[in-house]
Design an enzyme around this catalytic site. Sequence first.
Site, mmCIF file in Angstrom:
data_model
loop_
_atom_site.group_PDB
_atom_site.id
_atom_site.type_symbol
_atom_site.label_atom_id
_atom_site.label_comp_id
_atom_site.label_asym_id
_atom_site.label_seq_id
_atom_site.Cartn_x
_atom_site.Cartn_y
_atom_site.Cartn_z
ATOM 1 N N LEU A 83 4.096 -14.793 -1.457
ATOM 2 C CA LEU A 83 2.302 -14.824 -1.899
ATOM 3 C C LEU A 83 1.865 -16.283 -2.912
ATOM 4 O O LEU A 83 1.107 -16.645 -2.158
ATOM 5 C CB LEU A 83 1.453 -13.820 -2.809
ATOM 6 C CG LEU A 83 1.146 -12.559 -2.184
ATOM 7 C CD1 LEU A 83 0.576 -11.195 -2.187
ATOM 8 C CD2 LEU A 83 0.478 -12.881 -0.321
ATOM 9 N N LYS B 21 -9.191 -7.532 -5.202
ATOM 10 C CA LYS B 21 -9.839 -7.825 -3.524
ATOM 11 C C LYS B 21 -10.936 -7.795 -3.135
ATOM 12 O O LYS B 21 -10.893 -8.523 -2.281
ATOM 13 C CB LYS B 21 -9.572 -6.186 -3.272
ATOM 14 C CG LYS B 21 -8.288 -5.621 -4.052
ATOM 15 C CD LYS B 21 -7.044 -6.074 -2.950
ATOM 16 C CE LYS B 21 -7.122 -5.618 -1.079
ATOM 17 N NZ LYS B 21 -5.598 -5.442 -1.125
ATOM 18 N N SER C 253 -9.808 -3.100 1.184
ATOM 19 C CA SER C 253 -10.725 -1.919 0.534
ATOM 20 C C SER C 253 -11.847 -1.864 0.213
ATOM 21 O O SER C 253 -12.740 -2.592 0.198
ATOM 22 C CB SER C 253 -9.706 -2.425 -1.074
ATOM 23 O OG SER C 253 -9.630 -0.790 -2.113
HETATM 24 P P1 NAP Z 1 2.582 -1.860 -2.054
HETATM 25 O O1 NAP Z 1 3.725 -0.708 -2.195
HETATM 26 O O2 NAP Z 1 2.638 -2.161 -3.851
HETATM 27 O O3 NAP Z 1 2.958 -3.362 -0.938
HETATM 28 C C1 NAP Z 1 2.411 -3.925 -1.221
HETATM 29 C C2 NAP Z 1 2.643 -5.077 -1.178
HETATM 30 O O4 NAP Z 1 2.557 -6.105 -1.589
HETATM 31 C C3 NAP Z 1 4.888 -5.223 -0.956
HETATM 32 O O5 NAP Z 1 5.127 -4.801 -0.317
HETATM 33 C C4 NAP Z 1 5.008 -6.076 -1.897
HETATM 34 O O6 NAP Z 1 5.857 -7.097 -1.603
HETATM 35 C C5 NAP Z 1 3.723 -7.193 -1.554
HETATM 36 N N1 NAP Z 1 3.710 -8.914 -2.582
HETATM 37 C C6 NAP Z 1 3.100 -7.813 -4.195
HETATM 38 N N2 NAP Z 1 3.287 -9.481 -4.856
HETATM 39 C C7 NAP Z 1 3.992 -9.965 -3.618
HETATM 40 C C8 NAP Z 1 4.053 -11.293 -4.092
HETATM 41 N N3 NAP Z 1 3.868 -11.914 -5.136
HETATM 42 N N4 NAP Z 1 4.372 -12.033 -2.666
HETATM 43 C C9 NAP Z 1 4.492 -11.795 -1.717
HETATM 44 N N5 NAP Z 1 4.775 -9.966 -1.666
HETATM 45 C C10 NAP Z 1 4.298 -9.864 -2.656
HETATM 46 O O7 NAP Z 1 0.864 -1.374 -2.238
HETATM 47 P P2 NAP Z 1 0.756 -0.839 -1.135
HETATM 48 O O8 NAP Z 1 -0.711 -0.048 -1.650
HETATM 49 O O9 NAP Z 1 0.908 -0.704 0.284
HETATM 50 O O10 NAP Z 1 -0.577 -1.850 -0.465
HETATM 51 C C11 NAP Z 1 -0.519 -2.424 0.419
HETATM 52 C C12 NAP Z 1 -2.474 -3.327 0.805
HETATM 53 O O11 NAP Z 1 -3.094 -2.550 1.183
HETATM 54 C C13 NAP Z 1 -2.712 -3.893 -0.853
HETATM 55 O O12 NAP Z 1 -3.345 -5.252 -0.141
HETATM 56 C C14 NAP Z 1 -2.877 -3.066 -1.734
HETATM 57 O O13 NAP Z 1 -4.630 -4.096 -1.717
HETATM 58 C C15 NAP Z 1 -4.129 -2.643 -0.011
HETATM 59 N N6 NAP Z 1 -4.738 -1.363 -0.249
HETATM 60 C C16 NAP Z 1 -3.898 -0.545 -1.232
HETATM 61 C C17 NAP Z 1 -4.732 1.137 -1.133
HETATM 62 C C18 NAP Z 1 -3.916 2.351 -1.732
HETATM 63 O O14 NAP Z 1 -4.273 3.164 -1.736
HETATM 64 N N7 NAP Z 1 -2.556 1.800 -1.592
HETATM 65 C C19 NAP Z 1 -5.863 0.671 -0.760
HETATM 66 C C20 NAP Z 1 -7.138 0.155 -0.086
HETATM 67 C C21 NAP Z 1 -5.895 -1.318 0.021
HETATM 68 P P3 NAP Z 1 7.963 -7.037 -2.432
HETATM 69 O O15 NAP Z 1 8.052 -6.324 -2.019
HETATM 70 O O16 NAP Z 1 8.164 -8.696 -1.979
HETATM 71 O O17 NAP Z 1 7.395 -6.597 -3.518
#
Ligand code: NAP
Length: 347
Positions: free
Chosen positions: A68, A169, A132
């Site tokens: 990113l 977000k 979100s």
């Molecule tokens: P997650 O498992 O931590 O996934 C986040 C992803 O972002 C990981 O694949 C990570 O990749 C990537 N990432 C982080 N920093 C990065 C960087 N500098 N460059 C490239 N990739 C990077 O979390 P998740 O819960 O699935 O979240 C995914 C999305 O959903 C996010 O946008 C989050 O804000 C949104 N969201 C989540 C929730 C929830 O309750 N979980 C609710 C609403 C919205 P790496 O594998 O390379 O680390």
Amino acid sequence: MTAIDPGAPVLVTGGSGYIASWIVRYLLEDGYGVRATVRDPDKPRGLEHLHALDREHPGKLTLHRADLLEPGSFTAAMDGCQLVIHTASPFLLGTVKDPERQLVRPALEGTRNVLSAVDQTPSVTRVVLTSSVVAIYGDNADMTGKACFTEADWNTTSTVDHQPYSYSKTVAERAAWATQEAQQRWDLVTIHPSLVLGPSLTTASVSGSMTTMEHFVDNSMALGAPALKMGIVDVRDVARAHIVAGFTPAAHGRYVANSEIVSMLGIGEVLRARFGSRLSFPTRELPKLLIKLVAPAAGLTRSFVDRNVGWPLCLDSARTRTELGVEFRPARESVVEQFQQMIDDGL
Ligand code: NAP
């Protein structure tokens, strides 16, 4: 109206994440080709489930290195894609020491970098962004004077110091809309999940979805839970919402993805009913004053407690149900399945 060619590969950013892994899996099961970006495609741990999907769907999934914070790193993987699903963004709760560096920069600069690549890639006609509900409201106290939050609302109360993840977000989504509105070739659809729970395809995610559930086994709620209400939605339904949003020509704007509003105590009750009382699931709610006193030791700010504990919450996901036809599993299913999996995985 944007029709996506089903024969074109779909780009999923952050493809190894908790939510993205389900998106990748469903896309492959639906027969689409998928390009998934990850920070390190060669890392020995955390990509096993994607390698397994690759074996199950030969020739349909490729992994691409992209960060990113590295301008231009998404461009090569995007070439030839019509649909880009941008999920990569850190979701960290509790342990954030430097919110600007750990949350805001990757969310905001990352979104700008991904969309700058979209601007430079003529094949792309639609972007689905994982936003979100926290881009819709910052604290439950923002409900004041409202019956329910809808897609028309924006979070105006979070800052880098108060609710920094919510702030990250919000600014990222605002930047996405500004970039989209500056051109006419591609449109933008945003998905707004509440707290996502349910089974994970990977044990490597550090998502706040995992840390929230861990509080139910780390004894931090042995004496009782804060009277905190939150929306819950299943990870599989969130993944499906992204895909439907991508392939529905008339989809547009923002879509809330939420199944039910539950309390921490309510989650504890669901867990006790299913897993018994051998683990210290909360059995009562603690007075707000007490929660406020102990908040800093538990990694919470007193302003968070003030503006969230004891407040009502309502999230309206009617638009997603009617326009996208997405049905949401009951919250208890997501809670129980995720917890069972945590036990099975030895977490
Ligand atoms: P997650 O498992 O931590 O996934 C986040 C992803 O972002 C990981 O694949 C990570 O990749 C990537 N990432 C982080 N920093 C990065 C960087 N500098 N460059 C490239 N990739 C990077 O979390 P998740 O819960 O699935 O979240 C995914 C999305 O959903 C996010 O946008 C989050 O804000 C949104 N969201 C989540 C929730 C929830 O309750 N979980 C609710 C609403 C919205 P790496 O594998 O390379 O680390």
